[in-house]
Design a protein around this motif. Structure first.
Motif, short mmCIF file in Angstrom:
data_model
loop_
_atom_site.label_atom_id
_atom_site.label_comp_id
_atom_site.label_asym_id
_atom_site.label_seq_id
_atom_site.Cartn_x
_atom_site.Cartn_y
_atom_site.Cartn_z
N ILE A 139 0.85 -1.35 -0.07
CA ILE A 139 0.19 -0.19 -0.09
C ILE A 139 1.05 1.21 0.16
N GLU A 140 2.02 1.24 0.97
CA GLU A 140 2.83 2.46 0.87
C GLU A 140 3.66 2.40 -0.18
N ASP A 141 4.22 1.48 -0.85
CA ASP A 141 5.22 1.37 -1.77
C ASP A 141 4.65 1.02 -3.32
N ILE A 142 4.38 2.08 -3.88
CA ILE A 142 3.71 1.79 -5.22
C ILE A 142 4.55 1.18 -6.39
N SER A 143 6.04 0.99 -6.04
CA SER A 143 6.77 0.17 -7.09
C SER A 143 6.64 -1.27 -6.72
N ILE A 144 5.77 -1.80 -5.85
CA ILE A 144 5.52 -3.19 -5.53
C ILE A 144 4.32 -3.51 -6.75
N GLU A 145 4.67 -4.34 -7.73
CA GLU A 145 4.02 -4.64 -8.76
C GLU A 145 2.73 -5.47 -7.78
N LEU A 146 1.46 -5.33 -8.26
CA LEU A 146 0.53 -6.33 -7.60
C LEU A 146 0.03 -7.23 -8.59
N PRO A 147 -0.49 -8.55 -8.03
CA PRO A 147 -1.12 -9.41 -8.84
C PRO A 147 -2.18 -9.08 -9.39
N ASN A 148 -2.64 -9.90 -10.36
CA ASN A 148 -4.11 -9.72 -10.90
C ASN A 148 -5.01 -10.00 -9.86
N LYS A 191 -8.69 -1.58 -4.28
CA LYS A 191 -9.32 -0.05 -4.53
C LYS A 191 -8.70 0.71 -5.17
N SER A 192 -7.14 0.46 -5.10
CA SER A 192 -6.25 1.31 -5.21
C SER A 192 -6.04 1.82 -6.80
N GLY A 193 -6.77 1.14 -7.70
CA GLY A 193 -6.55 1.56 -9.13
C GLY A 193 -5.03 1.08 -9.75
N ARG A 194 -4.53 -0.03 -8.99
CA ARG A 194 -3.18 -0.31 -9.54
C ARG A 194 -3.35 -1.48 -10.29
N GLY A 195 -4.54 -2.08 -10.74
CA GLY A 195 -4.68 -3.33 -11.46
C GLY A 195 -4.92 -4.63 -11.17
N MET A 196 -5.19 -4.58 -9.82
CA MET A 196 -5.75 -5.78 -9.14
C MET A 196 -7.06 -6.04 -9.51
N GLN A 197 -7.55 -7.25 -10.19
CA GLN A 197 -8.82 -7.41 -10.44
C GLN A 197 -9.73 -8.24 -9.47
N ARG A 198 -9.16 -8.84 -8.72
CA ARG A 198 -10.45 -9.39 -7.74
C ARG A 198 -9.60 -10.04 -6.43
N ILE A 199 -10.45 -10.28 -5.44
CA ILE A 199 -10.16 -11.30 -4.29
C ILE A 199 -10.88 -12.33 -4.14
N VAL A 200 -10.66 -13.44 -3.98
CA VAL A 200 -11.63 -14.65 -3.95
C VAL A 200 -11.25 -15.16 -2.52
N VAL A 201 -12.30 -15.35 -1.75
CA VAL A 201 -12.31 -15.67 -0.29
C VAL A 201 -13.14 -16.82 -0.19
N LYS A 202 -12.44 -18.18 0.30
CA LYS A 202 -13.02 -19.52 0.68
C LYS A 202 -13.74 -19.48 1.89
N ARG A 203 -14.86 -19.85 1.91
CA ARG A 203 -15.68 -19.83 2.88
C ARG A 203 -16.57 -21.12 3.40
N PRO A 204 -16.79 -21.55 4.29
CA PRO A 204 -17.79 -22.96 4.54
C PRO A 204 -19.19 -22.22 3.72
N ALA A 205 -19.93 -23.18 3.27
CA ALA A 205 -21.00 -22.89 2.37
C ALA A 205 -22.13 -21.97 3.04
N LYS A 206 -22.26 -22.31 4.21
CA LYS A 206 -23.42 -21.66 4.92
C LYS A 206 -22.92 -20.50 6.01
N SER A 207 -21.72 -20.06 5.99
CA SER A 207 -20.96 -19.25 6.88
C SER A 207 -21.33 -17.86 6.70
#
Length: 248
Positions: free
Chosen positions: A153-162, A208-224
């Motif tokens: 977040i602080e260092d914009i030179s770090i390339e973010l993943p998709n 939400k930083s506008g640096r190219g990340m497309q999505r976050i996927v979080v695995k959860r129990p079905a009814k949690s």
């Protein structure tokens, strides 16, 4: 030298044996054990925990993989021959991340537990001999993923993943017998992931930083409930699990 203890039960010395504190009899558990073929962790109850991306069980899973129907690949909007990068923020035993690497994703495992770090590292090393293309798509980062995300977040030179992926430790089940042995052993090592909500919150800041990340996927129990009460953009349902997807 690695401060972790190692029991060698073979005349074949592992390449990495100088990195450990070699035990002499009588052996003390818990400890890493080298049996001549693989490195595993053995606890006081003599239960074994190991990571093997090319085990017969994993290879069978890969052979049966329907990439068009696999829930996790659907969550990532997988497309053949379209390279994507993923930060697996809670690597654990690396099973989902390994499947993503097999499918063509470039995966960086984040794991902060020293025991799991060793198991992942040695399994990646072994994979280079068995499935080198897949192994070349996997990296291991030993930093705490929350701290690394904050640094990004602080260092914009770090390339973010998709993409980022999270599979935080599930809540305790009343019937502990329903939880597989290896997952019980992982819980004994890492605890309950009490900071998983903070991890998702930090990842959402990068999303939400506008640096190219497309999505976050979080695995959860079905009814949690949603992790940290962060409502996803949409979810992909699976028989026993749910994949919550967050997009910018």
């Amino acid at each position: 030298m690695n401060s972790s203890p190692l029991i060698i039960k073979s005349d074949i010395q592992p390449d990495f044996f100088n990195e450990y504190e070699i035990q002499s009899e009588p052996y003390q558990l818990p400890s890493f054990v080298w049996d001549g073929e693989e490195l595993y962790w053995q606890d006081e109850a003599k239960q074994k925990l190991h990571v093997d991306f090319a085990s017969p069980k994993q290879l069978w899973r890969f052979s049966k993989l329907n990439k068009a129907q696999e829930p996790i690949l659907r969550a990532f909007k997988w497309k053949n021959n379209e390279p994507q990068s993923v930060w697996d923020l809670t690597a654990g035993l690396g099973r989902d991340g390994g499947m993503l690497a097999y499918s063509g994703f470039n995966v960086t495992f984040f794991e902060r537990n020293p025991t799991l770090q060793v198991l992942l590292s040695e399994s990646i090393h072994s994979l280079h001999n068995e499935m080198p293309d897949m192994a070349n798509r996997i990296q291991l980062n030993r930093m705490n993923s929350i701290e690394y995300l904050k640094q990004a977040i602080e260092d914009i030179s770090i390339e973010l993943p998709n993409n980022c992926y999270m599979d935080p430790m599930y809540p305790h089940r009343k019937k502990s017998a329903l939880v597989k042995l290896d997952l019980r052993m992982v819980r004994d090592l890492v605890g309950d992931d009490p900071d998983s909500s903070e991890l998702l919150s930090t990842a959402l800041t990068l999303l939400k930083s506008g640096r190219g990340m497309q999505r976050i996927v979080v695995k959860r129990p079905a009814k949690s409930e949603y992790l940290g009460d962060f409502k996803p953009s949409y979810s992909v349902e699976a028989p026993n699990t749910r994949l919550d997807v967050y997009i910018p």
